[in-house]
Design an enzyme around this catalytic site. Structure first.
Site, short mmCIF file in Angstrom:
data_model
loop_
_atom_site.label_atom_id
_atom_site.label_comp_id
_atom_site.label_asym_id
_atom_site.label_seq_id
_atom_site.Cartn_x
_atom_site.Cartn_y
_atom_site.Cartn_z
N HIS A 115 28.45 46.44 71.88
CA HIS A 115 29.38 45.97 72.92
C HIS A 115 28.88 46.31 74.33
CE1 HIS A 115 32.32 44.64 70.07
NE2 HIS A 115 32.46 45.84 69.55
N ASP A 137 28.27 42.79 62.25
CA ASP A 137 29.47 43.59 62.48
C ASP A 137 30.69 42.65 62.54
OD1 ASP A 137 30.12 46.57 63.88
OD2 ASP A 137 31.55 44.98 64.40
N HIS A 164 33.04 42.66 64.64
CA HIS A 164 33.35 42.32 66.03
C HIS A 164 32.15 41.66 66.70
CE1 HIS A 164 35.81 45.89 64.96
NE2 HIS A 164 36.77 45.20 65.54
N ASP A 198 32.30 46.96 59.19
CA ASP A 198 33.75 46.86 59.35
C ASP A 198 34.27 45.50 58.89
OD1 ASP A 198 33.47 47.04 63.03
OD2 ASP A 198 32.28 45.96 61.54
N1 6XA Z 1 40.38 48.83 69.63
C1 6XA Z 1 38.99 48.92 69.99
C2 6XA Z 1 38.14 48.21 69.00
C3 6XA Z 1 36.70 48.51 69.24
C4 6XA Z 1 35.83 47.83 68.21
C5 6XA Z 1 34.66 48.68 67.86
C6 6XA Z 1 33.72 48.03 66.90
O1 6XA Z 1 33.71 48.28 65.71
N2 6XA Z 1 32.88 47.14 67.37
O2 6XA Z 1 31.96 46.58 66.54
ZN ZN Z 2 32.88 46.44 64.79
#
Ligand code: 6XA
Ligand code: ZN
Length: 342
Positions: A159, A195, A197, A284
């Protein structure tokens, strides 16, 4: 497969994060890396080594000087003001404001953040610096001829963009490693982000470049974090047009849908004919992940590794997210074993 790992990740363990309107223990906790490491050992995946230290130079190939300066000085500045709790941002240069870098520490924190999920603690800089060195050390292994290597990075990185942190990410480990391949002579590098996200940071870093092809399979930003990047119409810009692939999926997607998206991504990566493939390995996507909505099961991660292996390219795996701590090791190492056994 060689694993690169450092205990330095333990230096970063924030007090909590906002979940459901309450301050709760962080999902991104040290036990995540402990469970992955334990599974690497239990499965005898291969040797485990400490990272070498390649200094700030390869990190500065991706991240701006102002950003690195802030990350290195933030805790000392916060503590000098008499604070002992974690440092957190609260005001950001959102739409209709001016993205001018302030002089004060709190303003700079907001300038260099897109959310409140990258807390800074006394050990954060050392932890994220070493996490990047873990990725760089594993990168050297693949650059030196290894078919694959595993960078057991924590904190994660996908991120983080050139000068903005968020989503538990500070330094973009996979981007730093990708740039290192190019600086060492590679002509084309592909990054596959599996991932749950969208890797908004990785996308933004390479968005206008043709020497790095970035593919993401993720929960659609129409309903999922990071909410403001990751749509299918984001295909790159300028020289990078056509070198960014987003495959946003609906909530509840299982292997039937996810595996088909992986096949689409792998076909585009094969057509790109990269010298090396990097995988942002977040797990995840697992059905029991506490913050995610996909429905992959543990055997699916073996299939994931097998499909990636079919690309037939040297491959660097870089750990990203995954918060079902009891199963994170099984799922992450399943990908690596699926790859290795293919
Ligand atoms: N509520 C915050 C969510 C952050 C996502 C973190 C993550 O796993 N990114 O791949
Ligand atoms: Zn993630």
């Amino acid at each position: 497969m060689l694993t690169i790992y450092s205990d330095d990740h333990r230096l970063h363990h924030a007090q909590g994060e906002m979940v459901g309107g309450e301050f709760q223990p962080c999902f991104e906790m040290p036990a995540r890396a402990d469970h992955v490491l334990a599974r690497v050992k239990a499965q005898q995946l291969g040797a485990i080594r400490e990272p070498e230290d390649f200094g700030l130079t390869p990190i500065a190939r991706i991240h701006s000087a102002d950003y690195l300066d802030f990350l290195q000085k933030a805790w000392a500045g916060w503590a000098a003001q008499g604070n002992t709790a974690d440092f957190l941002p609260g005001v950001f240069p959102a739409r209709h404001l001016r993205a001018k870098r302030p002089d004060d520490l709190y303003g700079q924190y907001g300038f260099h953040s897109f959310d409140c999920f990258a807390p800074i603690t006394a050990g954060t800089w050392q932890a994220v610096y070493t996490s990047a060195q873990v990725a760089l050390t594993a990168q050297r292994e693949v650059a030196a001829g290894a078919r694959s290597a595993f960078a057991l990075c924590r904190p994660p990185g996908h991120h983080a963009s050139a000068d903005v942190m968020g989503g538990y990410c500070y330094l973009n480990n996979v981007a730093i490693a990708a740039q290192a391949f190019l600086d060492q002579g590679a002509k084309r590098v592909a990054i596959l982000d599996v991932d749950y996200h969208h890797g908004n940071g990785t996308q933004s870093i390479f968005y206008e470049r043709a020497d790095v092809f970035v593919a993401n399979i993720h929960g659609s930003p129409s309903f999922e974090y990071p909410h403001f990047l990751g749509y299918a119409d984001e295909t790159g810009a300028g020289a990078g047009e056509g070198y960014n692939l987003n495959l946003p999926l609906a909530a509840g997607s299982a292997w039937d849908v996810w595996g088909a998206a992986l096949d689409t991504a792998c076909k585009r990566i094969a057509a790109y004919d990269a010298d090396v493939v990097l995988v942002s390995l977040g797990v995840d996507t697992y059905q029991n992940d506490p913050i995610s909505s996909f429905k992959l099961d543990s055997p699916d991660y073996l299939r994931m590794g097998q499909r990636i292996a079919a690309l037939g390219k040297p491959t660097l795996f870089v750990m990203e997210g995954g918060y079902a701590v009891a199963e994170i090791g099984i799922n992450a190492v399943n990908v690596l074993e699926g790859f290795q056994g293919a």
